[in-house]
Motif scaffolding. Structure first.
Motif, mmCIF file in Angstrom:
data_model
loop_
_atom_site.group_PDB
_atom_site.id
_atom_site.type_symbol
_atom_site.label_atom_id
_atom_site.label_comp_id
_atom_site.label_asym_id
_atom_site.label_seq_id
_atom_site.Cartn_x
_atom_site.Cartn_y
_atom_site.Cartn_z
ATOM 1 N N THR A 38 0.852 -1.191 0.000
ATOM 2 C CA THR A 38 0.000 0.000 0.000
ATOM 3 C C THR A 38 0.885 1.237 0.000
ATOM 4 O OG1 THR A 38 -1.722 -1.148 1.264
ATOM 5 C CG2 THR A 38 -1.796 1.263 1.240
ATOM 6 N N ALA A 39 0.608 2.156 -0.902
ATOM 7 C CA ALA A 39 1.376 3.404 -0.939
ATOM 8 C C ALA A 39 0.952 4.282 0.239
ATOM 9 C CB ALA A 39 1.137 4.134 -2.256
ATOM 10 N N LEU A 40 1.923 4.676 1.045
ATOM 11 C CA LEU A 40 1.644 5.548 2.193
ATOM 12 C C LEU A 40 1.739 7.022 1.826
ATOM 13 C CD1 LEU A 40 3.676 3.791 5.053
ATOM 14 C CD2 LEU A 40 1.246 3.529 4.494
ATOM 15 N N THR A 41 2.451 7.302 0.745
ATOM 16 C CA THR A 41 2.699 8.693 0.363
ATOM 17 C C THR A 41 2.480 8.873 -1.129
ATOM 18 O OG1 THR A 41 5.038 8.415 -0.223
ATOM 19 C CG2 THR A 41 4.537 8.782 2.113
ATOM 20 N N ASP A 42 2.401 10.113 -1.531
ATOM 21 C CA ASP A 42 2.519 10.448 -2.947
ATOM 22 C C ASP A 42 4.014 10.487 -3.239
ATOM 23 O OD1 ASP A 42 2.042 11.228 -5.545
ATOM 24 O OD2 ASP A 42 0.707 12.890 -5.010
ATOM 25 N N TYR A 43 4.397 10.908 -4.436
ATOM 26 C CA TYR A 43 5.817 11.002 -4.756
ATOM 27 C C TYR A 43 6.485 12.069 -3.886
ATOM 28 C CZ TYR A 43 5.382 7.900 -8.732
ATOM 29 O OH TYR A 43 5.180 6.801 -9.520
ATOM 30 N N ILE A 44 7.596 11.680 -3.266
ATOM 31 C CA ILE A 44 8.385 12.581 -2.419
ATOM 32 C C ILE A 44 9.620 13.011 -3.199
ATOM 33 C CG2 ILE A 44 9.725 12.776 -0.280
ATOM 34 C CD1 ILE A 44 7.932 10.543 0.879
ATOM 35 N N ALA A 45 9.911 14.291 -3.185
ATOM 36 C CA ALA A 45 11.076 14.809 -3.907
ATOM 37 C C ALA A 45 12.328 14.686 -3.050
ATOM 38 C CB ALA A 45 10.862 16.267 -4.290
ATOM 39 N N PRO A 46 13.473 14.421 -3.662
ATOM 40 C CA PRO A 46 14.740 14.449 -2.914
ATOM 41 C C PRO A 46 15.172 15.885 -2.683
ATOM 42 C CG PRO A 46 15.183 14.075 -5.227
ATOM 43 C CD PRO A 46 13.685 14.118 -5.092
ATOM 44 N N ASP A 47 16.175 16.053 -1.865
ATOM 45 C CA ASP A 47 16.741 17.379 -1.613
ATOM 46 C C ASP A 47 17.829 17.638 -2.652
ATOM 47 O OD1 ASP A 47 17.938 19.694 -0.701
ATOM 48 O OD2 ASP A 47 17.931 19.092 1.413
ATOM 49 N N ASP A 48 17.469 18.334 -3.722
ATOM 50 C CA ASP A 48 18.416 18.581 -4.809
ATOM 51 C C ASP A 48 19.597 19.441 -4.375
ATOM 52 O OD1 ASP A 48 16.905 17.089 -6.573
ATOM 53 O OD2 ASP A 48 15.814 18.817 -7.374
ATOM 54 N N SER A 49 19.409 20.211 -3.317
ATOM 55 C CA SER A 49 20.516 21.041 -2.839
ATOM 56 C C SER A 49 21.643 20.187 -2.262
ATOM 57 C CB SER A 49 20.022 22.030 -1.777
ATOM 58 O OG SER A 49 19.679 21.361 -0.566
ATOM 59 N N VAL A 50 21.314 18.943 -1.899
ATOM 60 C CA VAL A 50 22.322 18.001 -1.405
ATOM 61 C C VAL A 50 22.811 17.105 -2.540
ATOM 62 C CG1 VAL A 50 22.720 16.030 0.129
ATOM 63 C CG2 VAL A 50 21.420 18.006 0.940
#
Length: 427
Positions: free
Chosen positions: A392-404
């Motif tokens: 079961t998907a708990l989240t929608d798509y999560i973005a990474p921290d591009d600044s890192v």
């Protein structure tokens, strides 16, 4: 006699005049044997079934049939390179090795041979820098994205702060498993959590000492970079020591059905990332009727709809869309590997196109450019429900921290360019 000769000449002329049907050659460096077969088999089934669907439904891509060349690697880097060498001369258009070890060896080879390499969510992370790695693509996401998505999820779960928390990274002791370490070290400094690194040697069947260490140290969370038999052993060992499954998160190569089912009910609540959705997509019905029912399934048909089958199908769709884009750009149906590279670099996957293909929202919408071969880096967190036997998907798509992740990619790509006398730039 004269009439017979004229008829023969007419037939010869018609054969000569008929267009020659080209083939779009797609190698599949598969592994259906060994300790990693449980992951390699469904991925390969999905990869091949999608191309077989295109052949059955559309006559191939742009009217040109696809010919699949399967070569068994056993997840061995040496055998993977042998498969590459034995298939590249067949007119291979794109390689997808499903192995970080093989990918590392193929990067210089495919670059020299000018054949595109797609390492979807694995391989060398800094290949996202398209100006250094002209022939390598790792969209829609890479390992460092995955590590950042995991931490962003945990930040959200902990009110925005991981200060003072302890994370243990249980990783496959290989190039694959070591990929996220640098990113997690950077993120630990940024967010104030402690990071413990725990290696598991190939193939991962013996992990008792590692999980005894986890029982002693009692980290708040365990992150896992595993593959094959290592995953199911780790989940069983976590259950054996009573580690809470809700605090155990695998990456997207440690979140398939075969990873959790051996532990039975004890695996309930285990979490992992996924780079794609695993809904009941309309394309599955097409594959069932046009490929499986026609007797052309790559496997026994039992894997359709599973996590890694879906991902293999997704990888094939991305390859097919890039080939179609190459045909559009160059105005020919019989494309070359160099043309396919152009198609990959101009690829744009939209929500509308995924829906049209019967794969609505299978992955995030993204586009590729000369500078960026890596995509958005988005990931979903999913949870295993042992009672229903479903994710079961708990989240929608999560973005990474591009600044890192961005500066790390740039730094590593620049080092690779310097070591290999590469002048970065677009082709």
């Amino acid at each position: 006699m004269k009439m017979k000769k004229l008829a023969a000449l007419a037939i010869a002329a018609s054969v000569t005049a008929a267009p020659v049907m080209a083939e779009l050659v797609i190698p599949d460096l598969s592994y259906r044997t060994g300790p990693y077969a449980a992951g390699g088999t469904p991925f390969s089934d999905g990869y091949q079934d999608y191309f077989n669907l295109l052949n059955a439904r559309d006559g191939g891509i742009g009217g040109e049939p696809v010919r699949i060349l399967e070569c068994e690697t056993g997840y061995s880097t040496e055998r993977g390179v042998e498969c590459y060498e034995s298939t590249k001369g067949e007119g291979a258009l794109i390689y997808q090795p499903l192995s970080t070890g093989i990918a590392y060896q193929l990067i210089p080879k495919t670059t020299a041979d000018q054949i595109p390499l797609h390492t979807m969510g694995y391989g060398r992370t800094s290949a996202a820098d398209g100006e250094v790695f002209n022939w390598v693509f790792n969209y829609p996401a890479n390992y460092w994205d995955a590590a950042s998505v995991m931490v962003n999820y945990l930040l959200d779960e902990n009110g925005g702060s991981m200060d003072g928390k302890t994370l243990a990274l249980v990783y496959h002791n290989s190039a694959y498993g070591k990929e996220p370490i640098r990113t997690l070290e950077t993120l630990s400094e940024m967010h104030g959590f402690n990071l413990t690194q725990i290696a598991v040697d190939h193939p991962g069947q013996e992990q008792k000492s590692q999980w005894l260490q986890i029982r002693r140290e009692r980290p708040d969370y365990v992150l896992m970079w595993g593959w094959g038999v290592m995953n199911q052993v780790a989940i069983q060992e976590a259950a054996n020591i009573g580690f809470p499954m809700e605090n155990f998160i695998g990456n997207w190569w440690a979140g398939a059905e075969h990873d959790v089912t051996p532990a039975g009910a004890a695996a309930n609540g285990y979490k992992s990332l996924n780079m794609n959705r695993i809904d009941d997509l309309p394309v599955f019905a097409e594959i069932s009727s046009l490929v499986h029912d026609a007797g052309n399934a790559a496997g026994d048909g039992s894997n359709i709809g599973k996590v890694l089958y879906t991902r293999g199908m997704y990888a094939a769709m991305l390859a097919a869309e890039a080939i179609a884009k190459a045909q559009e750009i160059h105005g020919v149906a019989q494309v070359t590997p160099a043309m396919v590279r152009d198609g990959m670099e101009a690829l744009e996957i939209t929500d509308a196109r995924m829906e049209e293909l019967g794969m609505a929202q299978i992955g995030p919408a993204f586009s590729v450019s000369c500078q960026d071969h890596g995509g958005t880096g988005f990931g979903i967190v999913q949870e295993w429900d042992a009672a229903s036997g479903t994710w079961t998907a708990l989240t929608d798509y999560i973005a990474p921290d591009d600044s890192v992740t961005g500066p790390l990619v740039t730094e590593d790509a620049a080092a690779f360019a310097a070591e290999n006398n590469i002048t970065p730039g677009c082709l």
